[in-house]
Design an enzyme around this catalytic site. Sequence first.
Site, mmCIF file in Angstrom:
data_model
loop_
_atom_site.group_PDB
_atom_site.id
_atom_site.type_symbol
_atom_site.label_atom_id
_atom_site.label_comp_id
_atom_site.label_asym_id
_atom_site.label_seq_id
_atom_site.Cartn_x
_atom_site.Cartn_y
_atom_site.Cartn_z
ATOM 1 N N GLU A 34 -6.531 -9.729 -3.106
ATOM 2 C CA GLU A 34 -7.289 -9.800 -1.850
ATOM 3 C C GLU A 34 -8.782 -9.646 -2.133
ATOM 4 O O GLU A 34 -9.489 -8.905 -1.445
ATOM 5 C CB GLU A 34 -6.830 -8.712 -0.873
ATOM 6 C CG GLU A 34 -5.353 -8.744 -0.554
ATOM 7 C CD GLU A 34 -4.939 -7.625 0.393
ATOM 8 O OE1 GLU A 34 -5.816 -7.039 1.072
ATOM 9 O OE2 GLU A 34 -3.732 -7.324 0.458
ATOM 10 N N GLU A 68 0.804 -1.221 0.000
ATOM 11 C CA GLU A 68 0.000 0.000 0.000
ATOM 12 C C GLU A 68 0.841 1.278 0.000
ATOM 13 O O GLU A 68 0.614 2.206 0.774
ATOM 14 C CB GLU A 68 -0.994 -0.023 1.166
ATOM 15 C CG GLU A 68 -1.972 -1.180 1.043
ATOM 16 C CD GLU A 68 -2.900 -1.346 2.245
ATOM 17 O OE1 GLU A 68 -2.798 -0.549 3.200
ATOM 18 O OE2 GLU A 68 -3.720 -2.281 2.236
#
Length: 955
Positions: free
Chosen positions: A828, A727
Amino acid sequence: MRRISVCCFTGQAANTNRRKKKQIQESKPSTENRMEQPQMTNNGNGAGNSETVGDSMGNSNSSNSKTNIIVNHDFSQGLQSWHPNSCEGFVVSSDSDNPGLLARLVGGYAVVSNRKESWQGLEQDITARVSPCVTYSVSAIVGVSGHIQGSAEVIATVKLEQQGSGTQYLRVGKTSTSKGKWNKLEGTFSLSTIPDRVFFYLEGPSPGVNLLIKSVVICNPDCSKPKSAAKDDENLIVNPNFEDGSNNWSGRGCKIAVQNSAADGKIVPQSGKVFAVATGRTQNWHGIQQEITGRVQRKLAYEVTAVVRIYGNNVTSADVRATLWVKNPDNREQYIGIANLQAKDSEWVQLQGKFLLNGSPNKIVVYLEGPPPGTDLLVNSFTLKHATKVPPSPLPIIENPAFGVNILQNSNLSDATNGWFPLGNCSLNVATGSPHVLPPMARESLGVHESLSGRCIAVTKRTQTWMGPAQMITDKVKLFLTYQISAWVKIVPGAASGPQNVNVALGVDNNWVNGGQVEINDDRWHEIGGSFRIEKQPSKVMVYIQGPAGGVDFMVAGLQIFAVDRVARFKHLRRHADKIRKRDVTLKFTGGDSSSLHGTFVKVRQTQNSFPLGTCISRTNIDNEDFVDFFVKNFNWAVFGNELKWYWTESQQGNLNYKDADDLVELCRAHNIDMRGHCIFWDVDGTVQPWIKSLNKDDLMKAVQNRITDLLTRYKGKFKHYDVNNEMLHGSFYQDRLGKDIRPYMFKTANQLDPFAALFVNDYHVEDGCDTRSTPERYIEQVLDLQERGAAVGGIGIQGHIDSPVGPVVCSALDGLGILGLPIWFTELDVSSTNEYIRAEDLEVMLREAFAHPSVEGVMLWGFWELFMSRENSHLVEAEGEVNEAGRRLLALKKEWLSHASGEIDESGEFGFRGFHGSYRVEVVGLSKKVTKTFVVEKGDGDTPLVLNIDLSSS
């Protein structure tokens, strides 16, 4: 020293002169080691019941009960989870070449051979699957073969290992059997406490005699109606309303008292006469607790409800959490979050949540915690019950969905601004000069190229970011329909001094819903694309355009809001998938009497699609054999939820914990499941351990070097991918502390330590148009910057935590990222809806978009089991093991993506078909015997047929 007590068991204590077990690798049996074909007669010798083959089949099939604590009970997965004890073992499968009559009739069975002692046999570790003081029944189908005359005794034994107190053996049952017969062995056992290790195993025949095992079932005879769940409304908490004072309750790090009022009578019970107070709290985790060991059972879902309040220390609102603490047989401690909410000092509130135990802990404590030190935690009542099963949500019936019809009034502004109103003190006027074509994502969905009017709304005199044009659409939005949003937007030239966000938003009663946004830093027209869905009847729905800073004027044109036809999109995606995931195959048969092959019947069956489809798993999950069974049957990749993250492996500096990750690695390797490494670092500040934050620059750099070296050296060659620094579009902790070069350094070092692992960037909201920090354009800039500074970026991770997905919006992001030429993975993926049919549809949207896009090379789900996922209403399997509609949709897609064909070999000795990439089995029927071969269809040039030679002479 803790003694091991036995509540009850059948039979006598077994011989304690045991050898250490020797783990033998499973080997392929030779013909002479297989069991002889039995005579079809009954034999009444011994304590067990001798059965005909027909009876054996019946008992074997009935053993598939979910209550069986034995893993791989019928040896359908070879010797997985079983271990030969100082001998050898293999499995005869009904799929083996010429397996014999018995195997063909009743399936596979285990053969335990090379036995030098009567106690040598086959065992399985059942420690995590047994509970104290539960009576278990044992039923096994056994036989013998080899050098034997007459009958032989087969014994079922439970071995109990406790550190410091030796090993005990419990004889559970026995039977006598003879060559060629299957006999049933039965017995029961119960343990008052659970030792460090519990093994079940079968032994007994004389040395040199092979022990044969068809199936093993161990279950609680009353497990279909567990005591703790006999009445769903039975509260398992003792003294739940504190009517008996503080009996059965204790303070967790603090004191507890029972009172009838507080705050000079301002606080009184919501119900009953008293409430409990956890006082003298000096830590957030201090609270009130009760031990519930023995009252809850594994694999059952339980619901906790507590009425709580806070008081004191000038705190008016604070987080209150219900937590479960368990101590496992291996002394591993675990904390399970059940529920949390913001409690108040002004009123009682209800805290509610669910939990499920996968294993069988030695000790279980439920407690409440959370408020800051010095604040009292008040509890009026506490309930723990077997969770009521929620009935499946019905299939939504949507009349006249009007797919593709714009629900906005006067969208083309032919009637001035009628239907629109200014939100806030801004001005709306009609202007010209906007695009005359629909935005690309709208064209893709609608399949039309209609012209726009060229008129737009000019929004001026704005003083706040939320000001802009608005329209009420309450009566036009239908529940459970997915709507796509599309518009052209532009910042008025000279109105802004920097990048500006423009957002299409919805006000649904008092909630804000993001319908898509874009960042603008020039004077061009930009497309906004997004989506939304409403699943609960609202009283008011308003759409509005907002976002730029106060004083910045902007323009909006061609705003479209329409329901999407997903079924039509699926047809389009099937055609695309056929082009990129399939290829033409020609099987060219050679060997043997090739001239006689013409007209011979051929049956081709695909056994596995090679497209990677994986899921997130956690250490606690693998204590549940039902979870493991679904996992290994339906996924070929895995990623660990937390167990590889730095805060998990080194929560305290220098104290490394890789045991949980090692257990998961071993499970995946045992089942040939590939693994993604998530993640080496995580750049978001809130995910970084306190001890890391306290380091100075030099020590932080050393810690980073140690982390990457320890992790990648330990697991070199085991993980196919790594998310290097998670991220980075949303966080910059390491870059802020160590400088801009730290990011490429992480990639370079990881590549040096494990050059065969593909190194990924990984981020969220890249695919849905909802976050200007993670647009495809920004992601591309990040990857190019890393590559220019020497980072070996090997893949692009799109997390895929998405709501109400729309295919063209997702596809647009994939197309944009595809220009980099790197593999794209959904890493994910999860979708969320209270209605499992809508959830299934959302899941199908994402899986089909991924499968049909040439740049996507794999999909990882972020879990599948209820109560073990990060988002509610996203599971595919209910807590107690039932597959829901979303799970069934996944299984249906997996079945759809397998190719099968049949026909005759032509005069050239060939058979052709078109099939998905993956593994296949071909059967040639009509020769002197049936011949079965396997082959693999690799990805290649879709226009070039794959020619495979099938040599029949080696059969």
